[in-house]
Design a protein around this motif. Structure first.
Motif, mmCIF file in Angstrom:
data_model
loop_
_atom_site.group_PDB
_atom_site.id
_atom_site.type_symbol
_atom_site.label_atom_id
_atom_site.label_comp_id
_atom_site.label_asym_id
_atom_site.label_seq_id
_atom_site.Cartn_x
_atom_site.Cartn_y
_atom_site.Cartn_z
ATOM 1 N N LEU A 31 0.825 -1.216 0.000
ATOM 2 C CA LEU A 31 0.000 0.000 0.000
ATOM 3 C C LEU A 31 0.855 1.261 0.000
ATOM 4 N N VAL A 32 1.965 1.235 0.722
ATOM 5 C CA VAL A 32 2.865 2.394 0.758
ATOM 6 C C VAL A 32 3.599 2.533 -0.568
ATOM 7 N N MET A 33 4.120 1.420 -1.094
ATOM 8 C CA MET A 33 4.902 1.475 -2.337
ATOM 9 C C MET A 33 4.063 1.901 -3.540
ATOM 10 N N ASN A 34 2.767 1.511 -3.547
ATOM 11 C CA ASN A 34 1.952 1.908 -4.706
ATOM 12 C C ASN A 34 1.280 3.263 -4.513
ATOM 13 N N GLY A 35 1.594 3.951 -3.397
ATOM 14 C CA GLY A 35 1.099 5.311 -3.204
ATOM 15 C C GLY A 35 -0.290 5.414 -2.604
ATOM 16 N N THR A 36 -0.870 4.296 -2.155
ATOM 17 C CA THR A 36 -2.206 4.305 -1.573
ATOM 18 C C THR A 36 -2.189 4.780 -0.131
ATOM 19 N N ALA A 37 -1.032 4.588 0.552
ATOM 20 C CA ALA A 37 -0.935 4.939 1.966
ATOM 21 C C ALA A 37 0.421 5.574 2.258
ATOM 22 N N ASP A 38 0.477 6.300 3.364
ATOM 23 C CA ASP A 38 1.725 6.892 3.864
ATOM 24 C C ASP A 38 2.103 6.214 5.168
ATOM 25 N N VAL A 39 3.387 6.143 5.445
ATOM 26 C CA VAL A 39 3.857 5.631 6.728
ATOM 27 C C VAL A 39 3.706 6.745 7.762
ATOM 28 N N VAL A 40 3.043 6.437 8.869
ATOM 29 C CA VAL A 40 2.868 7.388 9.959
ATOM 30 C C VAL A 40 3.887 7.101 11.064
ATOM 31 N N GLU A 41 4.086 5.809 11.349
ATOM 32 C CA GLU A 41 5.055 5.378 12.372
ATOM 33 C C GLU A 41 5.816 4.184 11.818
#
Length: 174
Positions: A31-41
Protein backbone atom coordinates in the motif's frame (compact mmCIF):
# COMPACT_ATOMS: atom_id res chain seq x y z
CA UNK A 1 15.30 -11.71 9.46
CA UNK A 2 12.69 -14.28 10.50
CA UNK A 3 9.66 -11.96 10.43
CA UNK A 4 6.36 -13.49 9.29
CA UNK A 5 5.21 -11.02 6.64
CA UNK A 6 1.64 -12.36 6.69
CA UNK A 7 0.84 -11.61 10.34
CA UNK A 8 -1.41 -8.60 11.09
CA UNK A 9 1.26 -6.31 12.52
CA UNK A 10 0.50 -2.91 10.98
CA UNK A 11 -2.27 -0.58 12.15
CA UNK A 12 -4.19 0.94 9.23
CA UNK A 13 -5.70 4.40 9.72
CA UNK A 14 -8.31 6.10 7.59
CA UNK A 15 -7.44 9.41 5.93
CA UNK A 16 -8.87 11.13 9.05
CA UNK A 17 -6.55 9.14 11.37
CA UNK A 18 -9.23 6.83 12.83
CA UNK A 19 -8.31 3.15 13.15
CA UNK A 20 -9.71 1.01 10.33
CA UNK A 21 -8.05 -2.33 10.83
CA UNK A 22 -4.85 -4.33 10.82
CA UNK A 23 -2.77 -5.34 7.82
CA UNK A 24 0.07 -7.75 7.26
CA UNK A 25 3.54 -6.30 6.77
CA UNK A 26 3.40 -7.46 3.15
CA UNK A 27 0.06 -5.69 2.48
CA UNK A 28 1.15 -2.50 4.29
CA UNK A 29 4.40 -2.27 2.32
CA UNK A 30 2.50 -2.76 -0.95
CA UNK A 31 0.00 0.00 0.00
CA UNK A 32 2.86 2.39 0.76
CA UNK A 33 4.90 1.47 -2.34
CA UNK A 34 1.95 1.91 -4.71
CA UNK A 35 1.10 5.31 -3.20
CA UNK A 36 -2.21 4.30 -1.57
CA UNK A 37 -0.94 4.94 1.97
CA UNK A 38 1.72 6.89 3.86
CA UNK A 39 3.86 5.63 6.73
CA UNK A 40 2.87 7.39 9.96
CA UNK A 41 5.05 5.38 12.37
CA UNK A 42 7.93 2.99 11.66
CA UNK A 43 8.38 -0.22 13.65
CA UNK A 44 12.16 -0.12 13.84
CA UNK A 45 12.38 -3.37 11.86
CA UNK A 46 13.68 -3.61 8.30
CA UNK A 47 12.94 -5.83 5.34
CA UNK A 48 16.09 -6.90 3.53
CA UNK A 49 15.66 -6.37 -0.20
CA UNK A 50 18.27 -6.97 -2.92
CA UNK A 51 18.78 -3.22 -3.37
CA UNK A 52 18.45 -1.81 0.18
CA UNK A 53 16.88 -2.35 3.61
CA UNK A 54 13.24 -1.17 3.64
CA UNK A 55 11.76 0.17 6.93
CA UNK A 56 8.75 -1.83 8.14
CA UNK A 57 5.81 0.42 9.04
CA UNK A 58 3.99 0.10 12.36
CA UNK A 59 1.17 2.53 11.45
CA UNK A 60 0.05 3.57 7.96
CA UNK A 61 -2.61 6.07 6.86
CA UNK A 62 -4.69 5.67 3.72
CA UNK A 63 -4.60 8.71 1.46
CA UNK A 64 -8.29 8.39 0.56
CA UNK A 65 -11.18 8.21 3.01
CA UNK A 66 -12.72 4.75 3.31
CA UNK A 67 -16.29 4.77 4.53
CA UNK A 68 -16.87 2.20 7.23
CA UNK A 69 -20.45 0.99 7.19
CA UNK A 70 -22.47 2.43 10.07
CA UNK A 71 -23.90 0.16 12.70
CA UNK A 72 -22.68 -1.94 15.51
CA UNK A 73 -20.22 -4.76 15.52
CA UNK A 74 -21.46 -8.30 15.04
CA UNK A 75 -22.88 -9.70 18.25
CA UNK A 76 -21.43 -13.18 18.47
CA UNK A 77 -19.64 -15.42 20.97
CA UNK A 78 -16.17 -14.55 19.69
CA UNK A 79 -16.75 -10.80 19.95
CA UNK A 80 -18.26 -11.08 23.46
CA UNK A 81 -15.18 -13.05 24.58
CA UNK A 82 -12.89 -10.49 22.92
CA UNK A 83 -14.74 -7.53 24.47
CA UNK A 84 -14.35 -9.14 27.91
CA UNK A 85 -10.65 -9.95 27.25
CA UNK A 86 -11.32 -13.70 27.65
CA UNK A 87 -12.01 -13.09 31.35
CA UNK A 88 -14.92 -14.39 33.45
CA UNK A 89 -16.95 -11.33 34.40
CA UNK A 90 -17.94 -12.92 37.73
CA UNK A 91 -14.67 -14.28 39.20
CA UNK A 92 -11.98 -12.76 36.97
CA UNK A 93 -10.53 -16.10 35.79
CA UNK A 94 -8.81 -15.72 32.40
CA UNK A 95 -8.94 -18.24 29.58
CA UNK A 96 -9.91 -21.86 29.97
CA UNK A 97 -13.37 -23.19 29.25
CA UNK A 98 -15.37 -19.98 28.78
CA UNK A 99 -19.06 -19.59 28.02
CA UNK A 100 -21.32 -16.65 27.24
CA UNK A 101 -23.90 -15.98 29.96
CA UNK A 102 -27.16 -14.04 29.78
CA UNK A 103 -27.09 -11.73 32.83
CA UNK A 104 -30.91 -11.77 32.88
CA UNK A 105 -31.62 -15.37 31.79
CA UNK A 106 -33.33 -15.91 28.43
CA UNK A 107 -36.10 -17.91 30.12
CA UNK A 108 -36.94 -14.77 32.11
CA UNK A 109 -37.04 -12.40 29.16
CA UNK A 110 -33.31 -11.66 28.89
CA UNK A 111 -32.32 -10.72 25.36
CA UNK A 112 -29.17 -11.50 23.44
CA UNK A 113 -27.64 -8.02 23.45
CA UNK A 114 -24.28 -6.46 24.26
CA UNK A 115 -25.80 -5.15 27.49
CA UNK A 116 -27.03 -8.61 28.63
CA UNK A 117 -24.22 -10.97 27.55
CA UNK A 118 -20.99 -11.53 29.47
CA UNK A 119 -18.11 -13.97 29.43
CA UNK A 120 -18.34 -16.55 32.23
CA UNK A 121 -16.22 -19.54 33.19
CA UNK A 122 -18.16 -22.83 33.42
CA UNK A 123 -18.09 -23.01 37.25
CA UNK A 124 -19.57 -19.49 37.54
CA UNK A 125 -22.16 -20.19 34.84
CA UNK A 126 -23.22 -23.39 36.65
CA UNK A 127 -23.36 -21.57 40.00
CA UNK A 128 -25.50 -18.75 38.58
CA UNK A 129 -27.92 -21.16 36.89
CA UNK A 130 -31.23 -19.60 35.83
CA UNK A 131 -30.92 -16.61 38.17
CA UNK A 132 -29.79 -13.01 38.07
CA UNK A 133 -26.33 -12.31 39.52
CA UNK A 134 -28.00 -10.71 42.59
CA UNK A 135 -30.18 -13.78 43.20
CA UNK A 136 -27.10 -16.02 42.90
CA UNK A 137 -25.07 -13.83 45.27
CA UNK A 138 -22.65 -12.98 42.47
CA UNK A 139 -21.34 -9.64 41.27
CA UNK A 140 -20.34 -8.55 37.77
CA UNK A 141 -16.80 -7.17 37.52
CA UNK A 142 -18.01 -4.55 35.05
CA UNK A 143 -21.30 -3.66 33.42
CA UNK A 144 -21.57 -5.09 29.89
CA UNK A 145 -21.67 -2.46 27.15
CA UNK A 146 -21.24 -2.49 23.37
CA UNK A 147 -17.53 -2.54 22.51
CA UNK A 148 -15.76 0.12 20.52
CA UNK A 149 -14.40 -0.93 17.14
CA UNK A 150 -10.75 -0.35 18.05
CA UNK A 151 -10.93 -2.58 21.12
CA UNK A 152 -11.96 -5.56 19.01
CA UNK A 153 -9.26 -4.76 16.44
CA UNK A 154 -6.50 -5.48 18.92
CA UNK A 155 -8.19 -7.79 21.43
CA UNK A 156 -6.40 -10.93 20.19
CA UNK A 157 -2.92 -9.40 19.95
CA UNK A 158 -0.46 -10.60 22.59
CA UNK A 159 1.26 -7.20 22.66
CA UNK A 160 0.04 -3.74 21.70
CA UNK A 161 2.79 -1.62 20.12
CA UNK A 162 3.24 1.60 22.08
CA UNK A 163 3.07 3.65 18.85
CA UNK A 164 -0.53 2.48 18.31
CA UNK A 165 -1.91 3.89 21.59
CA UNK A 166 -2.12 7.43 20.16
CA UNK A 167 -4.49 6.20 17.45
CA UNK A 168 -6.56 3.96 19.73
CA UNK A 169 -7.68 6.38 22.47
CA UNK A 170 -10.35 4.07 23.94
CA UNK A 171 -7.84 1.33 24.79
CA UNK A 172 -6.82 1.26 28.39
CA UNK A 173 -5.96 -2.41 28.80
CA UNK A 174 -3.31 -4.60 27.13
Amino acid sequence: MGMNLDLPRVLVLNAGYEALGLASVKRAVILVMNGTADVVEESGDYLRTPSRPYPVPSVIRLKRLVRRPPGRLALNRRNVLRRDAYTCQYCGRRGGDLTVDHVLPKSRGGRSSWENLVTACRPCNLKKKNRTPEEAGMRLIKRPVPPRHSILLVADLPHLPEAWRTYLPDIERI
